[in-house]
Structures are given as C-alpha cells and as structure tokens.
Write an enzyme that holds these catalytic residues in place. Structure first.
Site, short mmCIF file in Angstrom:
data_model
loop_
_atom_site.label_atom_id
_atom_site.label_comp_id
_atom_site.label_asym_id
_atom_site.label_seq_id
_atom_site.Cartn_x
_atom_site.Cartn_y
_atom_site.Cartn_z
N LYS A 177 -0.84 -11.94 13.91
CA LYS A 177 0.61 -12.11 13.94
C LYS A 177 1.27 -10.84 13.43
CE LYS A 177 3.78 -13.76 11.26
NZ LYS A 177 4.83 -12.81 11.70
N GLU A 252 -3.25 -5.63 1.50
CA GLU A 252 -2.60 -4.34 1.26
C GLU A 252 -1.13 -4.67 1.00
OE1 GLU A 252 -3.63 -1.77 4.58
OE2 GLU A 252 -5.60 -1.43 3.73
N CYS A 286 4.70 2.01 2.35
CA CYS A 286 4.33 1.40 1.06
C CYS A 286 3.93 2.44 0.03
CB CYS A 286 3.19 0.42 1.27
SG CYS A 286 1.75 1.20 2.03
N GLU A 388 10.10 -2.78 -6.22
CA GLU A 388 10.00 -2.03 -4.96
C GLU A 388 11.29 -2.21 -4.15
OE1 GLU A 388 7.57 -3.61 -1.70
OE2 GLU A 388 6.67 -1.64 -1.49
#
Ligand code: NAD
Ligand code: 6OD
Length: 484
Positions: A177, A252, A286, A388
């Site tokens: 997905k 991750e 990231c 973040e």
C-alpha cells in the site's frame, strides 16, 4: 494512466474498486486522477493471492530465477523512465530534476541491486569438533511468506521499491500500500510488473487511506510480516496491532536529525551541506537536519552565510528553469508545517529568514509552498527543536565543546542520522561512535551505497535494511546442525 482511475492490482489483475477519492496535485490543487480505495474484501483477496503465490511456483524459484524477474522490472522502469518522472512530479509537485536524478534512478537501482545481492549470495557455515565426531552448521534463508509493505509519500517510488525489491528477492509475496497522497508511480510499477510476467499473486497493490485500507492489511491474520516506512506514531500503532502474534516488523520511521558543524570544518562545504540537508525535497526527507549545531566561534558567520544561500533558492513550478524547491506534498501538510512556524515564534525564536507562505503574484500562489526557514534563539527544550516538522526548516544553535554538543544531539527521542562537518578525522571517528543514531554522515549528507545498513535507533525505527541486511530482514534464517 493519469486523469483516469488508478486501479488496484490483485492476483495478476487490475481491479477498479467501488469507491474512489481524488488524487490532488499540490502545485495547483487540481485533481490528477481518482484513486480506487481497497475495501476489506479486496485486501483479503490480495492477501489470499499472495499466500497462494508464495506456496506455489514462486516459492520454488531459485535466487537466480527471482533475480531475472527483478532485472526485467528494472529494465521495464527504465523503458518508461519519463512516465515515472511525470507520475512522481504530478503527485508531489517536486522539481522534475529531482525525480530524474533521485527517485526514478533509485527505483531502478533498488531492483538491480537486490537482484545482484540475492543471485551472488553465499551463505554461512561452520564446523565444530566434538569428542565423538563433528558438527556442520549451516544457515538456510527461507522466505517469511506474505509481507505487508506500507510506504509514505515523501520519496514515493524510491521507498516503495526499496522494500518491494528485497522482499521479492528473498522469495516472498507482497501486498503493498503506497501512500494515499502519492499512488501514481506504484500503479505504474504494477503495470511494469504485469508486463514482465511475474507469477500472479506475487506482487499485489492496494490503494487507500491508512486508517482503513492500511489497517485492513496490518490486522489481516494471514500476513507474516509488516515492512513499514512512515511516521513513528503509525509505526507504534502497527507494532501494537501485530504484537499479539509476534509478527516480524521492519520499521523506518521519523527523525529529528542533527547537523554538527565544528570550528575546523571546511566552512563553504558545511554551508552547502547544511543547505542541502535542511531543504532538500523541501525538507521532506526523513534524514533532513532540522537541528543544526554550529561551533560558537563561527556561529554568526555561518548563520549569515546559510541565510544568504537560503534566500537565493528558487521556489518554482516543477519544470521551471533553475528551480530548487517545489511546494509541500499537500495543503494539509502545509497546515501542519505552518503550525510549527507559528509555534516557533510563540516559543521565542528569532526568524532569520522565511517563516511564512510566499506571495509570488503568479500561478504559484495556487500551490502548497512555504518559504525555507531558519530560526535561532530557542532553548533545547522547545517543541520546535524536539518534534519532527518535516518541512524546509532548521534551527541553528551555538555550542562550545564536543562533549556538550554530543549530549545535546543525543538528547532526542529520535535517532535516525547525524551529519558532522569537520576536517579532524579523529574527532569524526570519536563522535560517530558515540552519537546514538543509525546513520552518521561525515562531510556529506544522504550519500548512499545500497549495500550498507540503513535504519534508525530509538523512535526512528526497528531493524536495518540495505544489502544483506535487507535479505536477512525478509528471510526466516534457519540454522541446520548436522552431526557427522
Ligand atoms: P504516515 O505514518 O502518516 O503514513 C505512512 C503510510 O502508512 C501511508 O501509506 C499511510 O496510509 C499508512 N498508514 C497510516 N496509518 C496507518 C494505520 N493505522 N495502519 C496502517 N497503515 C497506516 O507517514 P507519512 O506522513 O506518509 O510520511 C512521513 C513520515 O514518514 C515522517 O515521519 C518521516 O520521517 C517518515 N519517513 C521515514 C523514513 C525512514 O527511512 N526512516 C523514510 C521516509 C519517511
Ligand atoms: O535512500 C534510502 O534507501 C532511504 N531508505 C531513504 C529514506 C528517506 C527518507 O525520507
């Protein structure tokens, strides 16, 4: 493909689901295509097809035979290179040069690299001498089975293929997905995979939102493992979902990465490096450095130099000449980033540059742009320094000595990467061993060799992928011990 309905790909067939939603271009807010959303029954069909495939002929293929398919897939992407570029650009609004130099070449390289690695892999063995004979131990790598692959929107085809290629190389079947924000390139990949004749059911593609389609997949009892790239929060949700059955996971996840510029750094290289590590892909990588620490002796000069270079970046449409940065991936993501811009000011930041939505006076005003932003002056406990943001922004703080900055870098819930800028190699080695992250870059940032381990510590992930680490991730490793 674009402007139509993006189908699912289940058991070797393209399927339009009964429900669709819009795929929006962040450059102008227009609908690019309609996305078929997989319901629970369709997700179950995909898992069933994958199970049959892995228990069928695919399960008996040798690594060399699987590698052949991976190479054909790589060739197929290469043959449709510009279509992949167009799909990435339309979904993300990124500059065309970025899709041409990073995303699509890496998708090709991911398939070729894992074809090479699986085809050339030689396993481990050891002998043990006993009083009455010997033991021969050797390892066997078997596929895990059916892998659920879930990927994010920031580097769509790069991150999707980074998981699909090694999972197939190791002999698994996959149900994948992609992000609902960026479904186009994965759909093209399904077309390529279909055209190379991969046995049906080995690769299945489902589209849809995380809370529905994603959750149908991760809660399905017949998946064997989840390989996920995305936010730490979603990773934690998925981990809880599969905890009772102790299913394999490879994660991750997010980052709040630091760049450290020592007084002895090559100043110009460090400024260029931090410019890239903070603003590449509009900060939506990231590994981007949202926390920058600069030695106090060069702090003012560094801030001034980075400001000048940042203000010279060109924010423009994907195919504009000289474009450096595109918009953010969506208007919703822009709202989140702007929330942090506001918070930075509330927390007392000095806005060195940026901090708002630009006004162009032309068609770019329809896009999800924000100005690349630099702050100084926040204390280490500010939310802006700890959470973040995932936008084109960084906070720069001065530091006095190595131990102090190491402590501040490590004082984070995240541990994905750290880039350090120094000409003192001993310092670089010392620092690299003590910084609590999965990846350290010295005098560079996001330089990749796909054979190396990639992944994060703490809330930034679980496990390592890349080279043989990926094959291990996607394999059940069995030791066979024979007495003779
Ligand atoms: P996200 O977690 O919101 O979504 C990622 C994927 O998970 C999407 O496909 C989404 O549909 C799906 N998803 C969401 N909720 C789900 C659920 N409950 N069950 C199953 N699937 C679900 O992340 P995002 O916003 O797409 O991506 C940005 C994040 O990804 C950032 O935090 C970034 O740091 C991280 N990221 C990490 C890496 C890495 O290598 N460490 C790489 C890229 C992005
Ligand atoms: O380059 C890669 O292999 C990789 N996994 C990159 C991750 C980027 C995160 O946004």
């Amino acid at each position: 493909m674009q402007c139509g309905i993006l189908p699912l790909y289940i058991d070797g067939k393209f399927v339009i689901s009964g429900h669709t939603f819009d795929n929006i271009n962040p450059v102008n807010g227009e609908t690019i295509s309609l996305i078929s959303e997989a319901n629970e029954v369709q997700v179950a069909s995909a898992v069933k097809a994958a199970r049959s495939a892995v228990e069928g002929e695919w399960g008996d293929f040798s690594p060399a035979e699987r590698a052949l398919y991976l190479r054909k897939i790589a060739d197929g992407i290469e043959a449709r290179f510009e279509e992949f570029v167009a799909a990435e650009v339309a979904d993300t609004g990124r500059p065309v040069y970025l899709a041409r130099t990073l995303d699509v070449p890496r998708a090709i390289a991911n398939f070729r690299t894992f074809a090479d690695i699986t085809a050339s892999f030689v396993g481990e063995s050891c002998e043990t001498k006993l009083a009455d004979g010997h033991l021969l131990n050797y390892t066997v790598r078997k596929p895990l089975g059916v892998i659920a692959v879930i990927s994010p929107w920031n580097l769509p085809i790069l991150l999707f293929s980074w998981k699909v290629a090694p999972a197939l190389a190791a002999g698994n079947a996959v149900v994948c997905k992609p992000s609902e924000e960026t479904p186009s390139s994965a759909t093209l990949l399904a077309e390529v995979i279909d055209s190379v004749g991969l046995p049906k059911g080995v690769f299945n593609l489902i589209h849809g939102r995380g809370a529905t389609t994603g959750a149908y997949l991760t809660t399905h009892p017949d998946i064997d493992a989840v390989s996920f790239t995305g936010s730490s929060k979603t990773g934690s949700t998925i981990m809880k979902t599969v905890a009772d059955d102790v299913k394999e996971v490879s994660f991750e996840l997010g980052g709040k990465n630091a760049a450290v510029v020592f007084a002895d750094a090559d100043f110009d290289a460090a400024v260029e490096g931090v410019l890239k590590s903070s603003f590449y892909n509009s900060g939506q990588v990231c590994m981007c450095s949202e926390r920058v620490y600069v030695h106090e002796s060069i702090f003012e000069r560094f801030v001034e130099a980075l400001k000048e270079k940042t203000e010279a970046l060109s924010l423009n449409l994907p195919d504009a000449e000289g474009v450096n940065l595109g918009p953010l991936v969506s208007f919703a993501h822009r709202e989140k980033v702007l929330g942090y811009f506001k918070l930075a000011e509330q927390e007392g930041a000095n806005v060195i540059t940026g901090g708002k939505v630009p006004t162009f006076g032309d068609e770019r005003d329809k896009g999800a742009f924000v100005l690349p932003t630099i702050w100084t002056g926040l204390s280490d406990d500010a939310r802006v320094i700890n959470e973040e943001i995932f936008g084109p922004c960084c906070h720069i703080a001065p530091f006095r000595d190595d131990d102090e900055v190491l402590k501040r870098v490590n004082n984070s819930d995240y541990g994905l990467d750290c880039s350090i800028w120094t000409t003192d190699l001993s310092r670089a080695h010392r620092f690299s061993r003590k910084v609590h992250v999965g990846i350290v870059w010295v005098n560079t940032w996001y330089s990749r060799d796909l054979r190396t381990p990639f992944g994060g510590a703490k809330r930034s992930g679980l496990g390592r992928e890349g080279g043989i680490f990926s094959l291990n991730t996607y394999s059940e490793i069995t030791n066979v011990c024979v007495k003779f």
